[in-house]
Design an enzyme around this catalytic site. Structure first.
Site, mmCIF file in Angstrom:
data_model
loop_
_atom_site.group_PDB
_atom_site.id
_atom_site.type_symbol
_atom_site.label_atom_id
_atom_site.label_comp_id
_atom_site.label_asym_id
_atom_site.label_seq_id
_atom_site.Cartn_x
_atom_site.Cartn_y
_atom_site.Cartn_z
ATOM 1 N N HIS A 88 0.890 -0.966 -0.007
ATOM 2 C CA HIS A 88 -0.165 -0.068 -0.078
ATOM 3 C C HIS A 88 1.238 1.700 -0.114
ATOM 4 O O HIS A 88 0.750 2.092 -0.325
ATOM 5 C CB HIS A 88 -0.835 0.479 1.121
ATOM 6 C CG HIS A 88 -2.043 0.816 1.445
ATOM 7 N ND1 HIS A 88 -2.231 1.954 0.665
ATOM 8 C CD2 HIS A 88 -3.294 0.671 0.986
ATOM 9 C CE1 HIS A 88 -3.430 3.000 0.393
ATOM 10 N NE2 HIS A 88 -4.160 1.651 1.043
ATOM 11 N N ASP A 140 -10.106 -3.639 -20.401
ATOM 12 C CA ASP A 140 -10.384 -4.554 -21.464
ATOM 13 C C ASP A 140 -8.542 -5.075 -21.772
ATOM 14 O O ASP A 140 -7.888 -4.128 -21.942
ATOM 15 C CB ASP A 140 -10.822 -3.858 -22.723
ATOM 16 C CG ASP A 140 -11.108 -5.099 -23.676
ATOM 17 O OD1 ASP A 140 -10.435 -6.038 -23.817
ATOM 18 O OD2 ASP A 140 -11.545 -4.991 -24.391
#
Length: 464
Positions: A166, A396
């Site tokens: 993180h 995509d």
């Protein structure tokens, strides 16, 4: 769970120069937090040979080219073990990202894993990459920042798993990398990505720190850490996805506006998180036999993208962490009562109005974040992972949009994940990971509350 086909390391092109980035006070908060784990499932009929001979080589080549623009992700967090020096992010030529190629065995049903119904949380960890082990070099701990895994479900689909430390970046930064990689893969080059004006911005000087928060945070770390305990297996949890349709959200807003007309911030985020928070509290009461002290505090916390809220603002593509931390509190008795949702909506709405959307307030008590949130991790607290602003359902790689997104790391901290609905325009997806008894209690509370009167009808088959 899966068959390992290959493990390799992918770095940026050899011409990439060394990169050294200081750790800002925004990054420092997350130094000891658990890794963030995300999975994207793609429905795509693909043979083993096509996967290994075409898809995997394309993904490797596109990953290297993407890392040309996101070079720090191929590096490490260098954390001094002695002295007072602060950690830094460092990429050195030759550093690389761990990439695992795997194949799911026949025991895994792709359609089951990508459903919304409760599923065993442990079933997902075969697709989650692990960060490489830390190393000790010259009195410093060397901590890898990113690991990736691509798993084939033969003739059914592909799963891409992302695990990141993180401290290197918030959702805005990591989602930026994920979308860049998908664009470079789909269009076989980085021209489309470069044309989108979304190159990451690395200049840390835009994060102003006149009051020395980085030094204060570093000094506090030895006493208070926003630290998460390691996840034990079996997790004894199930994960499920709930959907609020646009019409459901509107009805929740209308109810809040009617009952609390002075509330100035009744957004989709406000009513959705308030509703789920109160349903979770009621589910806890149902599974514990309501043994909880009614006056026990219940906290709700979330992180806020502070880029545009700083003075002066940081660029939207600033790469790193730039999150303000905010929270509100109520009591168990108030939130489980008939007006619990309205109370929660009022608390969250006022927090956003007075704190989040006020540039003078967002960092006002920042010097206390480490102590506040370090202590809150031991309390009854709900939180939010992700945001509808970061839409991973349009990611995509050339196989169409994902069939399912899963925020796996909510298994470790009890947060709800929140993102745009894939199927329903204007809807929101809520991901939860709970014990099976609590999930069994939560579902009827969630559905029942939405159609508690004729003004809030709901179709459970659509929303679960």
């Amino acid at each position: 769970m899966v068959t390992l086909l290959e493990h390799c390391r992918i770095g940026p092109p050899s011409a990439a120069a060394e990169v050294l980035l200081p750790v800002t006070f925004f990054d420092m908060i997350w130094l000891y937090f658990h890794p963030i784990q995300r999975l994207l499932f793609y429905e795509f009929s693909c043979s083993n040979s096509h996967f290994l001979e075409t898809i995997v080589p394309n993904l490797k080549a596109s990953l290297s080219l993407t890392l040309k623009h996101f070079t720090p992700l191929a590096g490490n967090l260098v954390h001094p073990l002695i002295g007072s020096s602060k950690p830094v992010f460092q990429y050195k030529p030759g550093d690389s990202v761990s990439l695992t190629i795997a194949e799911a065995n026949e025991a895994f049903d792709f359609n089951y894993l990508t459903g919304n119904q409760p599923r065993d949380s442990d079933d997902f960890y075969g697709f989650v990459p692990e960060l490489p082990p830390e190393k000790i070099e010259l009195d410093s701990k060397i901590i890898p920042l990113l690991a990736l895994q691509v798993t084939l479900f033969p003739n059914a689909g592909i799963c891409i798993g992302f695990t990141n430390h993180h401290s290197i970046g918030d959702a805005s930064s990591i989602v930026g990398f994920i979308k860049a990689w998908s664009s470079v893969t789909k269009f076989v080059g980085d021209e489309q990505f470069l044309a989108g004006n979304s190159l990451p911005f690395y200049d840390r000087s835009v994060i102003k720190d006149p009051s020395g928060l980085a030094t204060k945070f570093w000094n506090q770390m030895s006493i208070f850490k926003i630290e998460s305990l390691p996840l034990n297996f079996p997790t004894n949890k199930v994960r499920a996805t709930y959907i609020l349709l646009e019409s459901d959200i509107k009805k929740l807003k209308d109810l809040v506006i009617f009952k609390r007309p002075t509330l100035v911030h009744a957004s989709s985020f406000t009513v959705t998180t308030a509703y789920v928070w109160t349903c979770l509290v009621k589910a806890t009461a149902a599974t514990t036999g309501d043994e909880t002290d009614g006056e026990e505090a219940e906290y709700f916390a979330f992180a806020v993208d502070a880029r545009r809220r700083l003075n002066p603002p940081a660029p939207p593509t600033y790469f790193g962490n730039c999150l303000g931390l905010v929270y509100t509190e109520s009591t168990h008795e108030q939130l489980k009562g008939n007006d619990g949702f309205l109370i929660a909506a009022e608390l969250i709405g006022e927090l956003i109005s007075k704190k989040v959307n006020n540039k003078e307030e967002i960092l006002k008590d920042a010097e206390n974040w480490i102590s506040y949130f370090g202590e809150l991790l031991n309390e009854r607290i709900s939180g939010v992972a992700g945001s509808p602003k970061f839409d991973l359902y349009d990611t995509d790689y050339g196989w169409g949009n994902p069939k399912k997104f899963e925020s796996v790391s909510i298994d470790g901290d009890g947060s709800m994940s929140l993102c745009k609905s894939r199927e329903f325009e204007g809807g929101l997806e809520i991901g939860l990971s709970l014990s099976k008894p609590k999930m069994d209690a939560f579902a009827p509370i969630f559905f029942g509350g939405l159609h508690a009167d004729d003004s809030m009808p709901i179709n459970p088959k659509e929303n679960f």
